[in-house]
Design a protein around this motif. Structure first.
Motif, PDB file in Angstrom:
ATOM      1  N   GLU A 216      23.989  63.578  32.408  1.00  0.00           N
ATOM      2  CA  GLU A 216      23.303  62.707  31.444  1.00  0.00           C
ATOM      3  C   GLU A 216      23.660  61.241  31.677  1.00  0.00           C
ATOM      4  OE1 GLU A 216      24.138  64.081  27.431  1.00  0.00           O
ATOM      5  OE2 GLU A 216      23.248  66.022  27.949  1.00  0.00           O
ATOM      6  N   ALA A 219      21.830  60.095  34.755  1.00  0.00           N
ATOM      7  CA  ALA A 219      20.393  60.000  34.454  1.00  0.00           C
ATOM      8  C   ALA A 219      20.102  58.780  33.579  1.00  0.00           C
ATOM      9  CB  ALA A 219      19.925  61.277  33.764  1.00  0.00           C
ATOM     10  N   ARG A 225      15.154  57.892  33.233  1.00  0.00           N
ATOM     11  CA  ARG A 225      16.177  58.665  32.482  1.00  0.00           C
ATOM     12  C   ARG A 225      16.273  60.119  32.960  1.00  0.00           C
ATOM     13  NH1 ARG A 225      16.690  54.045  31.236  1.00  0.00           N
ATOM     14  NH2 ARG A 225      16.499  53.102  29.187  1.00  0.00           N
ATOM     15  N   ARG A 226      16.076  60.299  34.281  1.00  0.00           N
ATOM     16  CA  ARG A 226      16.295  61.635  34.865  1.00  0.00           C
ATOM     17  C   ARG A 226      16.708  61.448  36.312  1.00  0.00           C
ATOM     18  NH1 ARG A 226      12.636  63.298  38.596  1.00  0.00           N
ATOM     19  NH2 ARG A 226      10.665  62.188  38.698  1.00  0.00           N
TER      20      ARG A 226
END
Ligand SMILES: NC(=O)c1ccc[n+]([C@@H]2O[C@H](COP(=O)([O-])OP(=O)(O)OC[C@H]3O[C@@H](n4cnc5c(N)ncnc54)[C@H](OP(=O)(O)O)[C@@H]3O)[C@@H](O)[C@H]2O)c1
Length: 262
Positions: A216, A219, A225-226
């Motif tokens: 996380e 990311a 956000r990945r």
């Protein structure tokens, strides 16, 4: 996109080498797959052949000049030329990371710098000598975000990646006038690879974060956000190896999805 391109992959039994080999085969390339140990390379070659592609496996230590040279000559003897050389070898992280720089001995520090730079140099140079005759070819490798950003507990890995990126520029400066392009790929961590899980272990011990929390965190630094997938990385490799990328050389493609600005 790579119809009949004769392609040699070093470290083809690994996560990135295997993904690139499968993607190249899907686009019509003829694959000569190599690795330290024959067994994992054979798995990839068999998969490609079963899917209707062309692939041969060989045991080649990509740090051993006579062995690399002999293998490349066998490729020329069978296929007549070499169009693409992709160096995807990876040194196990356990030998490199996890020790603070002030406590790291010089041998452990130098290992990744010497091994990564020498292997890329040897495979590139020996391929280039054959490519020059055809006035065409693409030499490729893979680096990591640590070439350009400071991260604790990674020993000589960051300097090794920075060295490979410098070598990409210098190879291109000498080879592009002969029709040979030189391109690196700098992917963000791909959590489906065992490499990333292994790289996480020392951090887990040092910081107490879980595997999920670490993914996380990585990311969260990307724009979407990945983290990227191996398939996405391999698709870029296909494009960069293809004639469609004839305008690209002497650079490392930033695949960090916004984690690192150019
Ligand atoms: N995975 C990621 O998300 C990621 C992201 C950015 C950058 N990278 C970098 O990309 C490179 C490859 O990563 P990866 O995840 O594909 O690693 P990997 O799965 O460990 O694959 C590396 C492969 O290289 C082979 N190899 C090692 N030394 C060799 C040698 N001297 N000659 C021939 N083959 C050799 C290994 O064979 P054996 O197993 O037989 O030793 C293995 O099959 C590494 O430098 C890594 O740091 C990875």
């Amino acid at each position: 996109m790579l119809n009949n391109k004769v392609s040699v992959v070093y470290g083809a039994g690994g996560a990135i080498g295997g993904a690139v080999a499968r993607a190249f085969a899907r686009e019509g390339a003829k694959l000569f797959l190599t690795g330290h140990r024959r067994a994992p390379v054979e798995v990839v070659a068999n998969e490609i052949v079963a899917a209707g592609g062309s692939a041969e496996a060989a045991e080649v230590n990509a740090l051993d000049e006579p062995v690399v040279d002999k293998h490349l000559q066998s490729v020329i003897d069978k296929a007549g030329r070499v169009d693409i050389s992709f160096n995807a070898i990876g040194i196990p992280d356990a030998k490199i990371v996890g020790v603070p720089l002030v406590e790291l001995d010089a041998e452990q520090f130098s290992l990744p710098i010497t091994a990564y730079a020498t292997s890329y140099f040897l495979t590139a140079r020996l391929a280039a000598r054959r490519m020059v005759a055809n006035k065409s070819g693409v030499i490729m490798t893979v680096t990591a975000l640590l070439s350009r950003t400071g991260v604790p507990l990674v020993g000589g890995y960051g300097p090794a990646m920075a060295t490979k990126e410098a070598l990409t520029r210098n190879l291109s400066a000498e080879l592009a006038p002969h029709g040979i392009r030189v391109i690196g790929l700098r992917p963000q961590a791909m959590p489906e690879t065992s490499t990333i899980k292994e790289a996480f272990e020392p951090r887990a011990k040092a910081t107490g974060v879980t595997w999920e929390q670490w993914q996380e965190l990585l990311a969260s630094r990307t724009h979407p956000r990945r983290l990227m997938t191996l398939a996405e990385m391999a698709d870029v490799a296909v494009f960069m190896a293809s004639d469609k990328a004839s305008g690209m050389t002497g650079t490392t493609v930033n695949l960090t999805m916004g984690s690192l600005d150019d």
